[in-house]
Design a protein around this motif. Sequence first.
Motif, short mmCIF file in Angstrom:
data_model
loop_
_atom_site.label_atom_id
_atom_site.label_comp_id
_atom_site.label_asym_id
_atom_site.label_seq_id
_atom_site.Cartn_x
_atom_site.Cartn_y
_atom_site.Cartn_z
N LEU A 70 0.85 -1.19 0.00
CA LEU A 70 0.00 0.00 0.00
C LEU A 70 0.88 1.24 0.00
N LYS A 71 0.40 2.29 -0.64
CA LYS A 71 1.21 3.50 -0.77
C LYS A 71 0.30 4.71 -0.84
N LEU A 72 0.79 5.84 -0.34
CA LEU A 72 0.02 7.08 -0.38
C LEU A 72 0.87 8.18 -1.01
N ASP A 73 0.41 8.71 -2.14
CA ASP A 73 1.04 9.89 -2.74
C ASP A 73 -0.05 10.92 -2.99
N GLY A 74 0.27 11.96 -3.74
CA GLY A 74 -0.68 13.05 -3.92
C GLY A 74 -1.98 12.62 -4.58
N PHE A 75 -1.89 11.92 -5.71
CA PHE A 75 -3.09 11.49 -6.42
C PHE A 75 -3.89 10.51 -5.58
N ARG A 76 -3.21 9.55 -4.97
CA ARG A 76 -3.91 8.58 -4.14
C ARG A 76 -4.61 9.26 -2.97
N PHE A 77 -3.98 10.27 -2.39
CA PHE A 77 -4.61 10.99 -1.28
C PHE A 77 -5.85 11.74 -1.75
N ILE A 78 -5.75 12.38 -2.92
CA ILE A 78 -6.90 13.11 -3.46
C ILE A 78 -8.09 12.18 -3.61
N TYR A 79 -7.86 11.01 -4.19
CA TYR A 79 -8.99 10.11 -4.41
C TYR A 79 -9.42 9.39 -3.14
N ALA A 80 -8.54 9.21 -2.20
CA ALA A 80 -8.96 8.67 -0.90
C ALA A 80 -9.93 9.63 -0.22
N VAL A 81 -9.66 10.93 -0.33
CA VAL A 81 -10.57 11.93 0.23
C VAL A 81 -11.91 11.89 -0.49
N ILE A 82 -11.88 11.86 -1.82
CA ILE A 82 -13.13 11.84 -2.59
C ILE A 82 -13.94 10.58 -2.29
N ILE A 83 -13.27 9.43 -2.23
CA ILE A 83 -13.95 8.17 -1.93
C ILE A 83 -14.65 8.23 -0.58
N SER A 84 -13.91 8.63 0.44
CA SER A 84 -14.48 8.64 1.78
C SER A 84 -15.59 9.69 1.91
N PHE A 85 -15.44 10.84 1.24
CA PHE A 85 -16.48 11.87 1.28
C PHE A 85 -17.75 11.38 0.58
N MET A 86 -17.60 10.81 -0.62
CA MET A 86 -18.77 10.35 -1.37
C MET A 86 -19.46 9.20 -0.65
N TRP A 87 -18.68 8.33 -0.01
CA TRP A 87 -19.30 7.22 0.71
C TRP A 87 -20.08 7.73 1.93
N ALA A 88 -19.52 8.72 2.60
CA ALA A 88 -20.24 9.29 3.74
C ALA A 88 -21.53 9.95 3.28
N ALA A 89 -21.46 10.70 2.17
CA ALA A 89 -22.65 11.40 1.67
C ALA A 89 -23.74 10.41 1.24
N THR A 90 -23.37 9.37 0.48
CA THR A 90 -24.37 8.42 0.00
C THR A 90 -24.91 7.54 1.12
N THR A 91 -24.09 7.23 2.11
CA THR A 91 -24.57 6.42 3.24
C THR A 91 -25.60 7.18 4.06
N ILE A 92 -25.34 8.46 4.31
CA ILE A 92 -26.33 9.29 5.01
C ILE A 92 -27.61 9.40 4.19
N PHE A 93 -27.46 9.59 2.89
CA PHE A 93 -28.61 9.71 1.99
C PHE A 93 -29.42 8.41 1.95
N SER A 94 -28.73 7.28 2.09
CA SER A 94 -29.39 5.98 1.97
C SER A 94 -30.40 5.73 3.07
#
Length: 657
Positions: A70-94
């Motif tokens: 596993l590795k974390l760089d700039g692009f991976r961090f950007i998408y990790a933020v987007i993934i976790s944000f979108m999952w939180a938003a859709t889970t609350i919406f669900s």
Amino acid sequence: MRGNFALLFLVVWPMIGGLLSYYLGKKSRLVRDIAADIVCVIELAAVLSMWGSIGTELFIPGVCGLGMKLKLDGFRFIYAVIISFMWAATTIFSREYLRHHRNRNRYYLYVLMTLGSIMGVFISGDLYTTFMFFEMMSLFSYIMVVQDETHEAQRAAQTYLAIAIIGGLVTLTGLILLYNYTGTLDIEALGKFQLQDKSPLYIPGFLVFFGFAAKAAIFPSHIWLPTAHTAAPAPSSALLSGLLTKSGLFGIIVLSSGIFLHDPRWGFMLLVLAVITMVLGAVLAVFSVNIKRTLACSSMSQLGFILTGVAMQCFLGVDNDLAVRGTILYMVGHSLVKLVLFLCAGVVHMNTHQLNLNDIRGFGRGKKVLMFAFIMGGLGLMGVPLLNGYLGKTLIHEAIVEHIHALGHGAGTLSFMSVGGEKFMFSVCEWLFLISGGLTVSYVIKLFVALFIAKPNPAMHQKDVYLSWPNAAVLTLSAILLPIIGLFPVNVGDNIAIFGSSFMSGPEHHHAVEYFSFTNLEGSIISVTIGVCVYFLFIRRVLQEEHVKGEVRYLNLWPEWLNIENALFRPVIGLVLPFMGSLFAKTVDLITAGPVTLLLSHASRIKFIRPPEDTDFGYYQDDGKQETVGTLLPSSLSYGLMTFAIGLLFVIAFMMM
């Protein structure tokens, strides 16, 4: 074992949370819903807390043989933020969306399992780890498609799973060959593995590409996307469109920015598939009369736009800054836009239980929160200035223009094509890029008019409260993010793109872009003009009809025989492949059994003695007559198992070589 264990937490925690929510759901639905929300919020907080850990790695040896990296760089961090944000938003919406649905325990279990899996894909450090999590994600997300268990959902999930499994098997074959050639699957090491002649790598590279392209809905493996998005619950559709398709792009980018870095022949293949995907998806969206199907076909088209950016990186070589930044911003922008638009579609379906434009027309009248969110998402998807979608689309368009300009000075890149021919090809690509953008404008206008301007369907049921305050907050917050990126293209957009550009082997020095100069605005103006013309001259005149009372009816004029899934893929997968597999197995069985059968048929008379109740594993006859086994041995189960085991040993031996 070494590295930052916080990376492992990002993968394992959602899976533990899924099991926890499933257990709690058996006790209390409310506690389960709250627990699922908390799991996603903790995941988002954990990702944000790793801002200072960019560059860290974790390697766990022995996992499935080659270990897990596993590795974390700039692009991976950007998408990790987007993934976790979108999952939180859709889970609350669900919580509100799934209130009257069955099997919600199962839904939350597999949605959270999918979260851990896709997080593993995006923070993977080698393609073996990517593949492991990619396959887990494909299997877990199957439940997100089949959740409603209607006939349409089961059929869509069947297609989704078939494409995922076939793509996974092809990718695994490619990874085995790629490892055989390079001796590594480490993403960073593959980026440094350069050959003068890359011909031996094209076959394994294409095999790996195939599986990732299937998940990214790249033509011709796009067939699962329109049906899966339509059948899945709206929160799942937002994740499928905004994130799971990006996991396929992740693998394609790893190949294109690694072993095929700056390779125009590889870029040519990507460009052809990208343009077909881009145009076809937009055309399908124009003809669609189902709001979620329109958005699904739109996702297909937008993925073609993004793949165009990846292809341009191959053509521009070390001067690929515009293409790299455009690819990143387009990916980020599309993820956030589809979150907003699919949640808007979810609000409509939650209230009307319909998706057809004729049934939901006029629903959005007077609904300010829904209108605001849809306008932000729609304008972002159209690529209108001051919204996030404009940035990525402009940068990729300018990358195409930059390459055409270089070709004008005789700097050709394709050895099998003249400079003039290549310049003509890219000029056509530029116009198809702008026309596809225009089609995007036209179907967004079509959806907006149907929802917010058209005369309401008198049979449509309207609730007094159409949206709960938590969902209104989620929808509003998600929509506000879109103009923030678009209004501050340098301070926000460019910083995001530059932060992640090293993952795509972007240059250290970056072009300053005047986003709002007339030269850059021109592409957006052309697309908007084309889109308005298509809407008024084609959609309004051909794809809809006016009734005497001012009611509008939207027509589905797409020919059924042009359905590639029913016309080609299902017959091939459901009939031809099983027939060919059966024929091959029978042929091998006869060839291997032939010598044995021949010997036994001429041998002395043989008496077989065994318990009469065993009728499956060999020849038996209890009338006292002597028989040979020549007619039954090739088709016996025992012999089939034996030959299968021998074949499996050969496969394992080949894989270990």
